[in-house]
Design a protein around this motif. Structure first.
Motif, PDB file in Angstrom:
ATOM      1  N   GLU A  39     -22.443 -52.041  -2.642  1.00 57.69           N
ATOM      2  CA  GLU A  39     -23.640 -51.791  -3.341  1.00 57.69           C
ATOM      3  C   GLU A  39     -24.827 -50.763  -2.715  1.00 57.69           C
ATOM      4  N   GLY A  40     -24.105 -50.010  -1.831  1.00 56.94           N
ATOM      5  CA  GLY A  40     -25.065 -48.942  -1.221  1.00 56.94           C
ATOM      6  C   GLY A  40     -24.537 -48.348   0.028  1.00 56.94           C
ATOM      7  N   TYR A  41     -25.247 -47.382   0.409  1.00 57.21           N
ATOM      8  CA  TYR A  41     -24.931 -46.356   1.581  1.00 57.21           C
ATOM      9  C   TYR A  41     -26.046 -46.340   2.546  1.00 57.21           C
ATOM     10  N   MET A  42     -26.107 -46.705   3.903  1.00 57.21           N
ATOM     11  CA  MET A  42     -27.151 -46.571   4.644  1.00 57.21           C
ATOM     12  C   MET A  42     -26.713 -45.684   5.923  1.00 57.21           C
ATOM     13  N   LEU A  43     -27.563 -44.556   5.978  1.00 60.29           N
ATOM     14  CA  LEU A  43     -27.179 -43.539   6.865  1.00 60.29           C
ATOM     15  C   LEU A  43     -27.601 -43.887   8.367  1.00 60.29           C
ATOM     16  N   TRP A  44     -26.848 -43.789   9.262  1.00 64.55           N
ATOM     17  CA  TRP A  44     -27.242 -44.002  10.738  1.00 64.55           C
ATOM     18  C   TRP A  44     -27.490 -42.166  11.351  1.00 64.55           C
ATOM     19  N   ALA A  45     -28.754 -41.889  11.407  1.00 61.47           N
ATOM     20  CA  ALA A  45     -29.856 -42.655  11.380  1.00 61.47           C
ATOM     21  C   ALA A  45     -30.985 -42.260  10.595  1.00 61.47           C
ATOM     22  N   PHE A  46     -32.206 -42.724  10.230  1.00 62.62           N
ATOM     23  CA  PHE A  46     -33.203 -41.758   9.573  1.00 62.62           C
ATOM     24  C   PHE A  46     -33.672 -40.773  10.674  1.00 62.62           C
ATOM     25  N   THR A  47     -34.050 -41.203  11.937  1.00 63.49           N
ATOM     26  CA  THR A  47     -34.585 -40.165  12.944  1.00 63.49           C
ATOM     27  C   THR A  47     -33.415 -40.142  13.828  1.00 63.49           C
ATOM     28  N   ASP A  48     -33.409 -39.196  14.635  1.00 59.98           N
ATOM     29  CA  ASP A  48     -32.603 -39.236  15.951  1.00 59.98           C
ATOM     30  C   ASP A  48     -33.297 -40.408  16.788  1.00 59.98           C
ATOM     31  N   ASN A  49     -32.198 -41.085  17.664  1.00 66.02           N
ATOM     32  CA  ASN A  49     -32.862 -42.036  18.372  1.00 66.02           C
ATOM     33  C   ASN A  49     -32.010 -42.283  19.671  1.00 66.02           C
ATOM     34  N   VAL A  50     -32.329 -43.244  20.435  1.00 65.90           N
ATOM     35  CA  VAL A  50     -31.474 -43.631  21.762  1.00 65.90           C
ATOM     36  C   VAL A  50     -30.324 -44.238  21.386  1.00 65.90           C
ATOM     37  N   SER A  51     -29.160 -44.205  21.926  1.00 67.61           N
ATOM     38  CA  SER A  51     -28.082 -44.848  21.982  1.00 67.61           C
ATOM     39  C   SER A  51     -27.589 -45.139  23.299  1.00 67.61           C
ATOM     40  N   PRO A  52     -26.584 -46.375  23.495  1.00 67.03           N
ATOM     41  CA  PRO A  52     -26.214 -46.613  24.792  1.00 67.03           C
ATOM     42  C   PRO A  52     -25.619 -45.592  25.606  1.00 67.03           C
ATOM     43  N   MET A  53     -26.050 -45.415  26.745  1.00 65.66           N
ATOM     44  CA  MET A  53     -25.474 -44.348  27.568  1.00 65.66           C
ATOM     45  C   MET A  53     -26.034 -42.840  27.090  1.00 65.66           C
ATOM     46  N   ASN A  54     -25.457 -42.868  25.492  1.00 62.95           N
ATOM     47  CA  ASN A  54     -25.594 -41.514  24.921  1.00 62.95           C
ATOM     48  C   ASN A  54     -27.000 -40.723  24.815  1.00 62.95           C
ATOM     49  N   ALA A  55     -27.843 -41.888  24.992  1.00 58.58           N
ATOM     50  CA  ALA A  55     -29.337 -41.434  24.763  1.00 58.58           C
ATOM     51  C   ALA A  55     -29.492 -40.436  23.659  1.00 58.58           C
ATOM     52  N   PHE A  56     -30.153 -39.481  24.024  1.00 56.46           N
ATOM     53  CA  PHE A  56     -30.318 -38.406  22.943  1.00 56.46           C
ATOM     54  C   PHE A  56     -29.165 -37.283  22.941  1.00 56.46           C
ATOM     55  N   LYS A  57     -28.128 -37.507  23.358  1.00 57.46           N
ATOM     56  CA  LYS A  57     -27.063 -36.312  23.700  1.00 57.46           C
ATOM     57  C   LYS A  57     -26.539 -36.082  22.344  1.00 57.46           C
ATOM     58  N   ASN A  58     -26.141 -36.899  21.662  1.00 59.32           N
ATOM     59  CA  ASN A  58     -25.795 -36.756  20.007  1.00 59.32           C
ATOM     60  C   ASN A  58     -26.957 -37.068  19.254  1.00 59.32           C
ATOM     61  N   ARG A  59     -27.005 -36.272  18.237  1.00 56.79           N
ATOM     62  CA  ARG A  59     -28.434 -36.404  17.397  1.00 56.79           C
ATOM     63  C   ARG A  59     -27.790 -36.549  16.222  1.00 56.79           C
ATOM     64  N   TYR A  60     -28.215 -38.026  15.379  1.00 53.57           N
ATOM     65  CA  TYR A  60     -27.633 -38.573  14.357  1.00 53.57           C
ATOM     66  C   TYR A  60     -28.660 -38.489  13.096  1.00 53.57           C
ATOM     67  N   GLY A  61     -30.000 -38.007  13.271  1.00 53.90           N
ATOM     68  CA  GLY A  61     -30.912 -38.384  12.091  1.00 53.90           C
ATOM     69  C   GLY A  61     -31.095 -37.181  11.297  1.00 53.90           C
ATOM     70  N   LEU A  62     -31.814 -37.749   9.891  1.00 54.34           N
ATOM     71  CA  LEU A  62     -32.164 -36.710   9.102  1.00 54.34           C
ATOM     72  C   LEU A  62     -33.427 -36.053   9.561  1.00 54.34           C
ATOM     73  N   ILE A  93     -16.519 -59.696  -1.531  1.00 52.34           N
ATOM     74  CA  ILE A  93     -17.880 -60.075  -1.247  1.00 52.34           C
ATOM     75  C   ILE A  93     -18.905 -58.853  -1.406  1.00 52.34           C
ATOM     76  N   PRO A  94     -20.132 -59.129  -1.987  1.00 49.23           N
ATOM     77  CA  PRO A  94     -21.037 -57.988  -1.949  1.00 49.23           C
ATOM     78  C   PRO A  94     -21.497 -57.548  -0.547  1.00 49.23           C
ATOM     79  N   TRP A  95     -21.475 -56.116  -0.451  1.00 43.26           N
ATOM     80  CA  TRP A  95     -21.559 -55.536   0.642  1.00 43.26           C
ATOM     81  C   TRP A  95     -22.333 -54.033   0.569  1.00 43.26           C
ATOM     82  N   ILE A  96     -22.808 -53.700   1.704  1.00 41.22           N
ATOM     83  CA  ILE A  96     -23.298 -52.303   1.734  1.00 41.22           C
ATOM     84  C   ILE A  96     -22.723 -51.668   3.095  1.00 41.22           C
ATOM     85  N   VAL A  97     -22.527 -50.377   3.072  1.00 38.88           N
ATOM     86  CA  VAL A  97     -22.478 -49.655   4.194  1.00 38.88           C
ATOM     87  C   VAL A  97     -23.748 -49.644   5.038  1.00 38.88           C
TER      88      VAL A  97
END
Length: 472
Positions: A411-434, A360-364
């Motif tokens: 068909e493609g790759y989507m990074l988590w995340a574009f900006t740092d953001n809030v995650s459940p419980m983790n809040a801003f502890k771990n930074r994921y953004g570009l 099936i077509p898919w993206i990350v």
């Protein structure tokens, strides 16, 4: 070593409404489940940060879109906050101010040349529907969701051509009702299965409405399967892997892609008194409402072995009676998150989908790495030198592109995340953004080193990796 990236391979980034918006402009009765959890247990959110301010995307969205334009981002996946979309969730009275905000975001993305992708529910179940109907426990909520989906398609379907019914639909009920580790800490395995079923049914109704509306584009669902690996080749360990896959992956893959539940899953659930009683016609809706494509969130593998101890019959039924977690010795780890790093999971998941789900077509739809204390990697200009993120993305992309070369329909790759953001419980502890988000009043934004590197992937369509040791 250089790997060519196909010209039509999408490179984008993702986030969600509740993790970025903040509460400015939110009206009484518009709390989501996440808002209520934060209000009831603020102490479990890292340093008290939560969805109240988040990245203040409600006011700052244009800054983010401008940065997306600057690095030539191909697409941006976010959500409509279902809880904020209505002022009356039962009578479906649209909050026109919030609906206009979604319009503004979509229009800004289109104008910037960034394809908008919208998800109808990213953990944003309205608390009002939990209070009135016990959330997804009720068939009534399925009908209200289906009506909401139709309104969203009518309003934004002329510009949004890639839709998702849910993001990680299995997660809230697994954390709240199966494992009971999140508020409201109610262990109820049958409720867990009912929520799974009602979300699969709701997705099918939304898919049906999208197709009947004749909208341009396609609709899918974002799932978070964990590629399960057995500790050994023994039949017992292989059985453990099979059972984990059945309960946590196929419970959504099969109805959403094949249009029917695995009979083995139904049988086991009936044996343990946790199966559902579908209403007349519901299974036919699921059969007809299969998705056009998938989003697949991938972060880490799941390693299992045969359970070493007898199941306590006084314990509520849990799929763990069939497997036990296993930590691979010597595994690479993101120690900030406690997750194993195993880039080949991308290839293995691609082949799993090819083998079992008709390619099936898919993206990350999500993949990324966040670490704690990222500010220690800032240079004198205040730019985070996040080489660890660049390495993580590169190695995962390497395996994903190999899968495409070997016939995967990814068909493609989507990074988590574009900006740092809030995650459940983790809040801003771990930074994921570009993009780094400073926790000042303005939520100041600044591109990280990885953002420019990501731009080079988009512009040059080449992934450069160090030569293998011993290569010539």
């Amino acid at each position: 070593m250089k790997i060519d990236i196909p010209a039509n391979f999408l490179i984008g980034a993702a986030s969600s409404a509740w993790q970025t918006e903040g509460w400015k402009g939110k009206k009484d009765g518009q709390d989501s489940y996440l808002d209520s959890w934060y209000k009831n247990e603020p102490n479990v959110w890292h340093e008290g940060y939560g969805p109240a301010v988040a990245t203040n995307f409600m006011e700052n969205y244009q800054q983010d879109v401008d940065l997306m334009r600057e690095i030539h981002l191909g697409a941006y996946r976010t959500s409509i906050n279902w809880a904020r979309f209505f002022t009356d969730h039962v009578n479906l009275v649209v909050d026109e101010e919030y609906a206009q905000h979604i319009d503004d975001v979509v229009n800004a993305l289109v104008e910037a040349g960034v394809e908008p992708m919208l998800c109808l529910e990213h953990y944003e179940l309205p608390q009002a529907l939990t209070d009135a109907y016990d959330g997804w426990s009720s068939r009534e909520v399925v009908d209200l969701y289906a009506a909401y989906a139709k309104i969203a398609f009518e309003r934004y379907g002329d510009r949004v051509h890639q839709w998702f019914t849910f993001n990680e639909p299995i997660v809230p009920q697994t954390r709240c009702y199966l494992d009971a580790v999140r508020w409201p800490h109610e262990q109820n395995t049958k409720k867990w299965m009912i929520w799974n079923y009602h979300k699969a049914l709701a997705s099918a109704f939304a898919v049906k409405a999208f197709h009947e509306g004749g909208y341009e584009g396609r609709i899918g669902c974002v799932l978070n399967p964990e590629m399960a690996y057995a500790r050994s080749s023994s039949p017992e360990d292989q059985r453990a892997r099979h059972m984990y896959d059945l309960f946590f992956n196929r419970v959504f893959f099969d109805p959403m892609v094949k249009g029917a539940y695995p009979q083995e899953l139904i049988g086991i659930c009936r044996e343990h008194g946790v199966w559902v009683d579908p209403a007349d016609g519901d299974l036919e809706i699921i059969k007809q409402g299969t998705v056009d494509f998938l989003g697949v969130n991938q972060y880490y593998p799941k390693r299992v072995r045969a359970p070493r101890y007898a199941w306590n019959p006084q314990t509520p039924f849990h799929p763990e009676m069939f497997y036990e977690g296993f930590d691979l010795p010597g595994r690479a780890m993101n120690k900030s998150r406690g997750w194993e790093i195993y880039p080949k999971v991308m290839y293995d998941m691609a082949m799993y989908l090819k083998e079992h789900y008709g390619n099936i077509p898919w993206i990350v739809s999500e993949n990324g790495m966040g670490i704690e204390g990222e500010e220690r990697f800032m240079n004198e200009q205040g730019v985070v030198q996040d080489d660890y993120r660049i390495e993580f993305i590169a190695q995962h992309l390497r395996w994903l592109l190999k899968a495409v070369e070997d016939g995967s329909s990814c068909e493609g790759y989507m990074l988590w995340a574009f900006t740092d953001n809030v995650s459940p419980m983790n809040a801003f502890k771990n930074r994921y953004g570009l993009v780094r988000i400073e926790l000042d009043e303005q939520r100041t934004r600044r591109l990280k080193k990885s953002a420019r590197w990501y731009q080079s992937l988009i512009d040059d369509r080449v992934l450069e990796l160090p030569d293998e040791e011993g290569a010539k």
